[in-house]
Write a protein that holds these residues in place. Sequence first.
Motif: not given
Length: 485
Positions: A11-17, A425-431
Amino acid sequence: MKKKKLGIVLASVLAAGTLLSACSSKDSSATSEKGGKDAPYEIKWYTIGTPQKDTDKVFAEVNKYTKKKINATVKMTQIDWGDWDQKSQVMINSGESFDLIFTNGTSYVQNAQKGAFLALDDMLNNEGKALKDVINPVLLEGNKVNGKLYGIPSNKEVAKQDVYTFNKRLVDKYHFDLSKVKTLQDLEPMLKTIKENEPNITPMATFKAPLRFDYVFNNEMPAAFPFEGETDKVINPFDTDAAMQQFKTMRKYYKAGYLKEDAATSKDSWPMDVENWFVRMGGYQPYADLLWSRSAKYEVVSVPAEQPTIVNDSVSGSIQAISATSKNPKKVMEFLTLLNTDPYLRNLVDKGIEGTQYKKNSDGTIEDLPARIDGYNMPSYSLGNHFILYLYKDDPKDKWDKFKEFNASAVKAPSLGFKFNSDPVRSELAAITNISKEFYPALATGSVDPEEYLPKFNKKLKEAGLDKVLKEIQKQYDEWKSSQK
């Protein structure tokens, strides 16, 4: 060796911009800003593990040697296990200037895709030629991202094989026949005996129900390729009969008291040197039982839970990447080459100073001295080429030959070499990551009833956009597969 498992904080990796955009264009031919590649250079190296009190003493010797060999010195900083994921990612995202960093798994792929690491292919054919000649080609191919290599993997076992590891004293005491253990279900009679007769022993050290799939991210995430049947079709492994069967078995074991009540949430690492368990799961390598027994100070014995397989996770478990912020990447590659091909330097960084941290016997084997155990106990797996490490006095003489045989015996997973780009699919993966963290530990330890909670888990995954994620993975996989022909 069962290294401390590195949880990938997806999640932290995905959330990084978007990060290091200015650095991503850095050319791997860059040299020192103060005088070219032959000027003295200090390599700033971040790696994983508990900081050791004698690191400065050991690296004073390292630097005498590297200064003479490649006109460079090394400043190594360790970041402790529990802090690594967060601190290393913050450091990368901030654009801090450094040269070399430990990485692995999804974190390696994501950071390579974002331009945080330099592509090393050209340097590997030049400054790293001697390194390329000794490293297993499967490791290099398996760690390419979009056709390029962004880190040097540790040259060691390339295959993954989970095993059931048992306390041998208890196996012998109750005359258990381990040759009959092939599946999770086969453990039941032994667990029952231990529960009834050993009040101070927990039958199962906390582990998760084994589900054998080729996972795209990790075994807690609902995206994987099957090893049998349609091996080129990505599926949700938790929406299978196999998952229900394994989770139901774990539920049965949990209700029987074979696991601790807090198995789903416990942070207990079950250290080997505490003899309070009967069976646990671990990742195998040849002669692992000798290594684990040495650590435990009592005998353990293991049987396979699966056949050895080369997967993306097994080839990317330990990588050293050159940062896009490095001012002299060619010099860093020279260091990596020396570290992985020079037995003196490799053992100095790993074991410490001969006569201080360890002693060498007349036959070339070594023994640890108290100063190593107390002040310089490094995680060997993370540091480089294993095949030039000195053998311990009680190591089998054919240890490294057995590693090569183990590697040769393994089968390649369907998606070996495939690297998924999660941007669409960044937002889907975070969820989905959050949902998996909520449900998976409880289901995989038997802490909840899978007949009730597994359908809820899969329903929530669908609502969070799992179908879209699987469709995107399939699209990218098919494109990648076509490019391999």
